[in-house]
Design an enzyme around this catalytic site. Structure first.
Site, PDB file in Angstrom:
ATOM      1  N   HIS A   1      70.377  54.558  55.792  1.00 27.64           N
ATOM      2  CA  HIS A   1      69.819  54.139  55.285  1.00 27.64           C
ATOM      3  C   HIS A   1      71.698  54.578  53.794  1.00 27.64           C
ATOM      4  O   HIS A   1      72.652  53.496  53.451  1.00 27.64           O
ATOM      5  CB  HIS A   1      69.326  54.848  54.650  1.00 27.64           C
TER       6      HIS A   1
HETATM    7  C1  BDR Z   1      65.875  56.909  51.121  1.00 27.10           C
HETATM    8  O1  BDR Z   1      65.222  57.472  50.709  1.00 27.10           O
HETATM    9  C2  BDR Z   1      65.969  59.134  51.055  1.00 27.10           C
HETATM   10  O2  BDR Z   1      64.961  60.258  52.399  1.00 27.10           O
HETATM   11  C3  BDR Z   1      67.404  58.443  52.144  1.00 27.10           C
HETATM   12  O3  BDR Z   1      67.837  59.848  51.684  1.00 27.10           O
HETATM   13  C4  BDR Z   1      67.302  57.435  51.490  1.00 27.10           C
HETATM   14  O4  BDR Z   1      68.618  57.452  50.378  1.00 27.10           O
HETATM   15  C5  BDR Z   1      65.432  55.465  52.239  1.00 27.10           C
HETATM   16  O5  BDR Z   1      64.430  55.041  51.783  1.00 27.10           O
END
Ligand code: BDR
Ligand code: CA
Length: 301
Positions: free
Chosen positions: A240
């Site tokens: 992500h």
């Molecule tokens: C986002 O949520 C967090 O757990 C990750 O680091 C990322 O920024 C993904 O949904």
């Protein structure tokens, strides 16, 4: 380009920071932490662990930010990232964070005010710090070149509720403020990040080519990410936050759609009528992204 990174490390945040520090076209001018995946103190500890491990040059200044979302209790993501936020490894060297007297929002405003060129702000966690900065210095923040946000689930299911993505779910009030701000906003939602999956064998092969303490540590703290993503049916780990860094550096890595989004009470992002308030990342050039990510993550030691 010069960037500020606001982050809640976090396994994929850690990968995003390492990727940013290894990217020649990008100078990380400053880093701020925010409560999200873990409490803000632990996010700051994790950032200093990573700084100690990688020792980026020049070492970026750091400030700690909000401990709580704007209007609700913090929800963390320790089920994914571990109780400590970085996979619960037992043997990180102790760190002693030294922090300025100002908080993240004032730090972001100061850096933006005094920058020699317009900065890009890359937000990898809940948008609490960015919202505070907007409240305190709306005009100043408009000097930013762009704000790139990892967050939202536009046409796909969420990852914490059936419709909401974690970062926007943790602090929807902050997300509303950022979307309403008029800043040049590039949103990198789950629609895009779920395409950005690294398989274990490819990461292992890359790390084997660059052996050393950094490679060993990356293999160890990503283990949990691969395991939990596999339990959730993903054939690898979803990158992500690294994808948000990637498109900050090279916006041509994705196809963008200009649109108007609203944020619901639980952080759900929905299209709305009216003029666009952001660009949303849609289709990712996955081979080009992964090649850059794997190449820059772990320099030869
Ligand atoms: C986002 O949520 C967090 O757990 C990750 O680091 C990322 O920024 C993904 O949904
Ligand atoms: Ca994050």
């Amino acid at each position: 380009m010069q960037a500020l990174i606001d982050t809640d490390p976090g396994i994929d945040d850690a990968l995003a920071l390492l990727y940013a520090w290894g990217s020649p076209g990008l100078t990380v001018a400053g880093i701020t932490t925010v409560a999200g995946n873990v409490e803000v103190h632990d996010a700051t500890v994790n950032l200093f662990r990573l700084l100690g491990l990688r020792r980026p040059q020049p070492e970026p200044p750091v400030a700690q930010g909000a401990a709580q979302p704007l209007a609700r209790p913090l929800v963390t993501a320790k089920g994914y990232h571990g109780v400590d936020g970085l996979g619960d490894l037992p043997d990180w060297p102790a760190v002693h964070p030294s922090l300025p007297a100002i908080d993240a929002a004032d730090f972001i405003l100061d850096m933006t005010r005094h920058a020699t060129e317009p900065l890009t702000l890359i937000a990898l966690g809940p948008l609490t710090n960015v919202a505070h900065a907007l409240t305190r210095g709306h005009e100043t923040l408009h000097r930013l070149a762009r704000v790139v946000v990892m967050g939202g689930a536009v046409d796909v299911p969420g990852n914490v509720t059936p419709t909401a993505e974690f970062n926007l779910h943790v602090d929807p009030e902050a997300a509303v403020r950022v979307l309403d701000s008029g800043l040049r906003l590039d949103l990198v939602p789950l629609d895009a990040t779920r395409q950005a999956v690294v398989v274990r064998a490819d990461l292992a092969r890359t790390l084997a080519r660059r052996p050393g303490p950094l490679a060993t540590r990356i293999a160890a703290f990503t283990e949990r990410g691969f395991r939990v993503d596999a339990e959730r049916g993903t054939a690898g780990m979803i990158l992500h936050d690294p994808l948000a860094v990637a498109v900050a550096i090279d916006p041509t890595l994705v196809q963008w759609e200009s649109t108007r989004l609203t944020v619901g009470a639980d952080g759900t992002t929905r299209r709305a009528a009216g003029p666009p308030n952001c660009r949303v990342a849609r289709v990712v050039d996955v081979p080009r992204f992964l090649a850059a990510f794997l190449d820059r993550l772990c320099p030869a030691s």
